[in-house]
Design a protein around this motif. Structure first.
Motif, PDB file in Angstrom:
ATOM      1  N   GLY A 118     -18.194  28.816  49.575  1.00 38.94           N
ATOM      2  CA  GLY A 118     -19.398  28.672  50.381  1.00 38.94           C
ATOM      3  C   GLY A 118     -20.156  27.393  50.073  1.00 38.94           C
ATOM      4  O   GLY A 118     -20.713  26.754  50.974  1.00 38.94           O
ATOM      5  N   THR A 173     -27.928  28.376  52.790  1.00 43.05           N
ATOM      6  CA  THR A 173     -26.754  29.187  52.468  1.00 43.05           C
ATOM      7  C   THR A 173     -25.858  29.390  53.680  1.00 43.05           C
ATOM      8  O   THR A 173     -24.772  29.943  53.561  1.00 43.05           O
ATOM      9  CB  THR A 173     -27.175  30.564  51.911  1.00 43.05           C
ATOM     10  N   LYS A 174     -26.323  28.935  54.848  1.00 44.44           N
ATOM     11  CA  LYS A 174     -25.524  29.012  56.068  1.00 44.44           C
ATOM     12  C   LYS A 174     -25.572  27.660  56.764  1.00 44.44           C
ATOM     13  O   LYS A 174     -26.585  26.965  56.722  1.00 44.44           O
ATOM     14  CB  LYS A 174     -26.072  30.088  57.010  1.00 44.44           C
ATOM     15  N   GLU A 175     -24.469  27.321  57.431  1.00 43.33           N
ATOM     16  CA  GLU A 175     -24.416  26.034  58.120  1.00 43.33           C
ATOM     17  C   GLU A 175     -25.524  25.926  59.166  1.00 43.33           C
ATOM     18  O   GLU A 175     -26.067  24.839  59.395  1.00 43.33           O
ATOM     19  CB  GLU A 175     -23.047  25.844  58.778  1.00 43.33           C
ATOM     20  N   SER A 176     -25.888  27.039  59.767  1.00 42.86           N
ATOM     21  CA  SER A 176     -26.936  27.004  60.793  1.00 42.86           C
ATOM     22  C   SER A 176     -28.276  26.552  60.223  1.00 42.86           C
ATOM     23  O   SER A 176     -29.110  25.992  60.946  1.00 42.86           O
ATOM     24  CB  SER A 176     -27.088  28.391  61.433  1.00 42.86           C
ATOM     25  N   HIS A 177     -28.489  26.775  58.905  1.00 43.49           N
ATOM     26  CA  HIS A 177     -29.744  26.350  58.282  1.00 43.49           C
ATOM     27  C   HIS A 177     -29.886  24.832  58.275  1.00 43.49           C
ATOM     28  O   HIS A 177     -30.994  24.306  58.258  1.00 43.49           O
ATOM     29  CB  HIS A 177     -29.833  26.856  56.843  1.00 43.49           C
ATOM     30  N   LEU A 228     -24.359  31.226  46.487  1.00 45.86           N
ATOM     31  CA  LEU A 228     -23.150  30.691  47.125  1.00 45.86           C
ATOM     32  C   LEU A 228     -22.039  30.557  46.091  1.00 45.86           C
ATOM     33  O   LEU A 228     -22.268  29.996  45.013  1.00 45.86           O
ATOM     34  CB  LEU A 228     -23.419  29.315  47.742  1.00 45.86           C
ATOM     35  N   ILE A 277     -21.063  24.332  52.753  1.00 48.99           N
ATOM     36  CA  ILE A 277     -22.429  23.901  53.061  1.00 48.99           C
ATOM     37  C   ILE A 277     -22.632  22.439  52.702  1.00 48.99           C
ATOM     38  O   ILE A 277     -23.340  21.700  53.395  1.00 48.99           O
ATOM     39  CB  ILE A 277     -23.462  24.810  52.352  1.00 48.99           C
TER      40      ILE A 277
END
Length: 320
Positions: free
Chosen positions: A33, A290-294, A29, A37
């Protein structure tokens, strides 16, 4: 969103029991990024970030300290230091050093580098990242004693330290009235179980240590994103670290995670983290995203209550 907090061991440091692992900052990231996060993590009600002074020295062109620098910039811009439990580490190797360093003078020097990068006056939990048995444990603890007196550190913990040195460190601290490790950060997850369970679990129980395992998702393997040998080539960490998991046992664990995740209408990541949270001695897993969905899997892991039958199914699938 509000979660029940847990104490680290028998001490007063309380945290939401899911810690963000900061090794991704400045590695997988970039600054933008990382800020996004971290914002998402805090917005969901979490409060604890773990990093180390040498992250991410392994990346070409990096020298170490990149993760702390990004966290410090984020803390400064958001003005939220009082809302964050900040954990970092010292002693781990940099590119220029052949061995870990836990000498007193080294710790006293490097805490100031960390504080400057983190743009803060204090560290909530300062941890021995890697141990060096050439240094007497008392020397290391004396340095931590000085840092606590100066207000630069609140509590201390240990990560990669052998069982004998861990016990010796705690015993010397109690005998000489020195600061005592309140936590242990071992590698532990549904795949990597044997070392912690056979060598450290009883120590954690006896010494009342809070346990905050790293690689809680086995470098992403337990998220289920690696479904074939070809998948390992698609991700930064696929070749090498994660490929070791792609064997009959690893595939058996993924099958069990899929089955349980479907039954609970959630993700394999959430189940793998919930399994850790249900283990005796575990205070809080450390996991990266590494992604907001995580982040949603972090939330769901704290909301899940796995049945005894489910835990037995996962234990059986991951037996070693």
């Amino acid at each position: 969103m509000s979660f029940n907090k847990r104490k680290l061991g028998k001490y007063d440091l309380e945290i939401v029991p899911l810690i963000f692992g900061g090794n991704v900052f400045g590695w997988t990231l970039d600054k933008v990024g990382s800020f996004a996060i971290l914002d998402a993590f805090m917005d969901r009600g979490f409060d604890t970030i773990d990093t180390a002074n040498n992250y991410s020295h392994w990346v070409q062109g990096h020298v170490g300290g990149e993760s702390e620098t990004i966290i410090g910039q984020w803390l400064q811009e958001r003005g939220n230091r009082d809302k964050v439990i900040l954990m970092t580490k010292v002693g781990g190797r940099f590119n220029y050093a052949e061995k870990p360093n836990v000498k007193g003078a080294y710790i006293l020097e490097h805490v100031d580098h960390s504080l400057k990068r983190l743009q803060t006056d204090y560290i909530d939990l300062y941890q021995t990242h890697y141990d060096n048995e050439e240094t007497p444990v008392e020397e290391t603890l004396r340095a931590y004693e000085e840092l606590i007196k100066q207000g630069k550190v609140r509590y201390i913990g240990a990560s990669n330290i052998n069982p004998e040195r861990l016990v010796e460190s705690i015993d010397v601290a109690e005998e000489k009235n020195l600061p005592r490790y309140i936590s242990l950060q071992p590698e532990y997850n549904l795949f990597d179980r044997a070392k912690y369970e056979n060598l450290y679990k009883n120590i954690a129980l006896e010494k009342q240590l809070g346990v905050i395992p790293y690689y809680s998702l086995a470098s992403g393997f337990l998220s289920g994103k690696y479904r074939s040998a070809e998948d390992f080539t698609k991700y930064t960490r696929g070749e090498g670290i994660v490929k070791k998991y792609w064997n009959a046992r690893g595939q058996r664990i993924l099958e069990a995670l899929d089955e349980v995740a479907n039954a609970y209408n959630t993700s394999p990541s959430a189940i793998a983290l919930a399994w850790l949270l249900a283990q005796e001695t575990i205070t809080a897993p450390i996991a990266s995203a590494t992604k907001e969905s995580h982040i949603q899997s972090f939330v769901e892991s704290l909301q899940l209550r796995l049945s005894e039958e489910t835990l037995n199914k996962l234990n059986e699938a991951s037996r070693y």
